[in-house]
Design a protein around this motif. Structure first.
Motif, PDB file in Angstrom:
ATOM      1  N   ILE A  37       0.393  -1.224   0.258  1.00 21.71           N
ATOM      2  CA  ILE A  37       0.089   0.058  -0.442  1.00 21.71           C
ATOM      3  C   ILE A  37       0.900   1.510   0.260  1.00 21.71           C
ATOM      4  CG2 ILE A  37      -2.183   1.400   1.092  1.00 21.71           C
ATOM      5  CD1 ILE A  37      -2.358  -1.245   2.596  1.00 21.71           C
TER       6      ILE A  37
ATOM      7  N   HIS B 206      -0.047   4.990  -0.034  1.00 21.47           N
ATOM      8  CA  HIS B 206      -1.215   5.921   0.140  1.00 21.47           C
ATOM      9  C   HIS B 206      -1.142   6.582   1.774  1.00 21.47           C
ATOM     10  CE1 HIS B 206      -5.100   7.315   0.506  1.00 21.47           C
ATOM     11  NE2 HIS B 206      -6.410   7.277  -1.111  1.00 21.47           N
TER      12      HIS B 206
ATOM     13  N   GLY C 137     -11.744   8.228   1.743  1.00 24.41           N
ATOM     14  CA  GLY C 137     -10.897   7.759   0.231  1.00 24.41           C
ATOM     15  C   GLY C 137      -9.763   6.576   0.288  1.00 24.41           C
ATOM     16  N   ALA C 138      -9.596   6.633   1.631  1.00 27.41           N
ATOM     17  CA  ALA C 138      -8.221   6.004   1.635  1.00 27.41           C
ATOM     18  C   ALA C 138      -9.439   3.551   1.673  1.00 27.41           C
ATOM     19  CB  ALA C 138      -7.710   5.629   3.281  1.00 27.41           C
TER      20      ALA C 138
ATOM     21  N   SER D 108     -11.874   3.391  -0.356  1.00 28.82           N
ATOM     22  CA  SER D 108     -12.118   2.968  -1.311  1.00 28.82           C
ATOM     23  C   SER D 108     -11.176   2.959  -1.990  1.00 28.82           C
ATOM     24  CB  SER D 108     -12.891   4.645  -2.300  1.00 28.82           C
ATOM     25  OG  SER D 108     -12.479   4.910  -3.484  1.00 28.82           O
ATOM     26  N   TYR D 109      -9.881   3.251  -1.926  1.00 28.11           N
ATOM     27  CA  TYR D 109      -8.866   2.808  -2.317  1.00 28.11           C
ATOM     28  C   TYR D 109      -7.996   1.799  -2.579  1.00 28.11           C
ATOM     29  CZ  TYR D 109      -3.240   1.848  -3.102  1.00 28.11           C
ATOM     30  OH  TYR D 109      -1.945   1.680  -3.359  1.00 28.11           O
TER      31      TYR D 109
ATOM     32  N   ALA E 249      -8.337   0.133  -5.735  1.00 28.58           N
ATOM     33  CA  ALA E 249      -7.710   0.475  -6.250  1.00 28.58           C
ATOM     34  C   ALA E 249      -5.650   0.298  -5.812  1.00 28.58           C
ATOM     35  CB  ALA E 249      -7.498   2.010  -5.902  1.00 28.58           C
ATOM     36  N   ALA E 250      -6.314  -0.798  -4.647  1.00 32.39           N
ATOM     37  CA  ALA E 250      -4.490  -1.372  -4.612  1.00 32.39           C
ATOM     38  C   ALA E 250      -4.118  -2.486  -5.633  1.00 32.39           C
ATOM     39  CB  ALA E 250      -5.007  -2.033  -3.585  1.00 32.39           C
TER      40      ALA E 250
ATOM     41  N   GLY F  96     -15.976   4.476  -2.544  1.00 33.55           N
ATOM     42  CA  GLY F  96     -15.948   5.278  -4.019  1.00 33.55           C
ATOM     43  C   GLY F  96     -16.753   6.119  -3.761  1.00 33.55           C
TER      44      GLY F  96
END
Length: 466
Positions: free
Chosen positions: A189, A191, A246-247, A249-250, A254-255, A402
């Motif tokens: 990670i 972020h 946001g974290a 959602s990532y 998104a990871a 998200g």
């Protein structure tokens, strides 16, 4: 007789030889060398006028070896070497012990997982000596936090960089699994709102994790405990909620591989020097395949934040994290704890208490004073409705992280635009300019404001329809 360094060394060496048949000197030396060494030490002690009875009591094995003829009068010439010899043996044993701890703490497994095939980046391995120095030998004065899995110490490198070191409390299979799991996940990670793992140390009796130092403690402390720090304003609370969303959602989408945190709560949200949120504690997190919708596990989590659907089925989904986030969002709105014995029995759980209050139209009665005084009424209602959606008993009806992040960002953007327009209008009015220019400028500014206001109304109506 005062204890000299040499005598202390001899005493330490002799502690393992109290019986005549127990002469297992550490370090793998030959028996003949061991006996000769002990005999030399005993003869030297006699030459220093130490009481023989005292010697016989303290070093019985040395006396026996000396009488057996292994000693020599030249022993005193070799005595200075005993300290060096002891140091070498001690160092060798220490290396052996570190290797043993490294293997026990799953170091070999971590090395296998660090291969590119397993998509885990190499994790920096620190040695125990530099960590002991950084924490003043893990002094109690350096403790900055304690939890179920470990104790966190504040440390400092020689260059002045401050770090946080998590030391496992109990060495058992479950705790080791949590530590290795956290290393594997955090190594993937990158972020700004996830705490950064700097490395680990596996050569000690219990494993150690080294993180960036986050100075302002936990979100829980700022919401529920009296502190001398900056009070959380409505704007700060909204910003923190956006950063957590946001974290998450990532992590979910998104990871490199989707990650379920599985323990989102205000004590696992840290605040840095600029009061930015940092999601922490990935010990129970799970990495899943891209097409995987859930993980089936024994129910784990913190009461008050636990998804009821997960509690009933044992199936954890990304919407289970959404539920936990919903509880944190309600904490930010109300300043109430997730579980409280001071509330009525049906409202012991904050999520239930909040939903009942919303249903009875008592939202503004339960808000934190700061939120009620500083927040825009419309914004508060939007955030409250969003929290309610996150707490839906049916996971499928909850929004994704998200969607949550986008909705919260919309509120922040609206507030920012409104403030910018107000400042622009104020600047225009304060200038002495040509009346015709003033007219055109004012008309333009009001047109922009009107346009902005229209978009706000549309946005708010769309929020209400959700």
């Amino acid at each position: 007789m005062p204890l000299t360094p040499t005598l202390v060394t001899i005493q330490l060496l002799s502690k393992r030889c109290y019986r005549e048949d127990d002469i297992n000197f550490p370090g793998g030396l030959s028996i003949a060398l061991e006996r000769s060494l002990y005999a030399l030490l005993y003869r030297w002690l006699l030459s220093t006028n130490v009481c023989p009875r005292m010697l016989s009591y303290m070093f019985p094995s040395l006396r026996v070896l000396s009488q057996s003829g292994f000693g020599t009068s030249l022993g005193v010439l070799f005595l200075p070497a005993t300290w060096v010899l002891y140091k070498l043996i001690k160092k060798k044993n220490k290396i052996k012990l570190k290797k043993k701890f490294f293997k026990k703490n799953c170091g070999l497994l971590l090395q296998q997982l660090s291969s590119t095939k397993n998509n885990v980046q190499n994790t920096k391995l620190f040695n125990s000596k530099e960590l002991e120095k950084a924490t003043d030998h893990f002094s109690k004065d350096r403790i900055i936090g304690k939890g179920g899995q470990g104790t966190v110490y504040k440390g400092m490198w020689s260059d002045g960089q401050i770090i946080a070191i998590k030391k496992c409390n109990i060495v058992d299979k479950a705790n080791l699994q949590h530590f290795i799991n956290e290393i594997v996940i955090l190594s993937q990670i990158n972020h700004r709102n996830v705490v950064k793992l700097l490395g680990c140390c596996l050569e000690t009796e219990v494993p150690l994790l080294i993180y960036e130092f986050i100075p302002n403690g936990t979100l829980f402390q700022y919401i529920h405990e009296e502190n001398e720090g900056v009070p959380l304003t409505w704007a700060m609370r909204l910003k923190i909620a956006i950063e957590i969303a946001g974290a998450l959602s990532y992590l979910h989408s998104a990871a490199s591989l989707p990650i379920y945190h599985r323990d989102i709560k205000s004590t696992n949200i840290l605040l840095d020097e600029k009061y930015r949120a940092k999601v922490a504690d990935f010990g129970t997190s799970k990495m899943v395949k891209i097409d995987q919708t859930h993980v089936t596990t024994l129910v784990q989590g913190t009461f008050g934040y636990l998804d009821p659907e997960y509690f009933q089925t044992g199936q954890f989904t990304e919407k289970s994290d959404v539920y936990s986030f919903g509880v944190v969002l309600v904490e930010l709105l109300t300043g109430e704890t997730p579980v409280s014995s001071t509330r009525s029995e049906e409202g012991r759980s904050l999520s239930t208490y909040f939903i009942l209050s919303m249903k009875e139209n008592h939202l503004f009665d339960i808000l934190d004073d700061c939120v009620r005084k500083e927040g825009d009424k419309e914004d508060i209602i939007i955030v409250a409705n969003l929290a309610k959606k996150c707490l839906h008993l049916n996971g499928k009806e909850r929004p994704t992280m998200g969607e949550v992040a986008m909705e919260l960002q919309g509120i922040q953007k609206k507030d920012t635009n409104g403030q910018e327009n107000y400042e622009e209008l104020h600047n225009v009015r304060s200038k002495e300019i040509d009346p015709s220019y003033a007219c055109s400028t004012s008309t333009q500014s009001y047109s922009e404001i009107a346009s902005s206001s229209s978009s706000i109304v549309l946005a708010s109506s769309s929020f209400k329809s959700l």
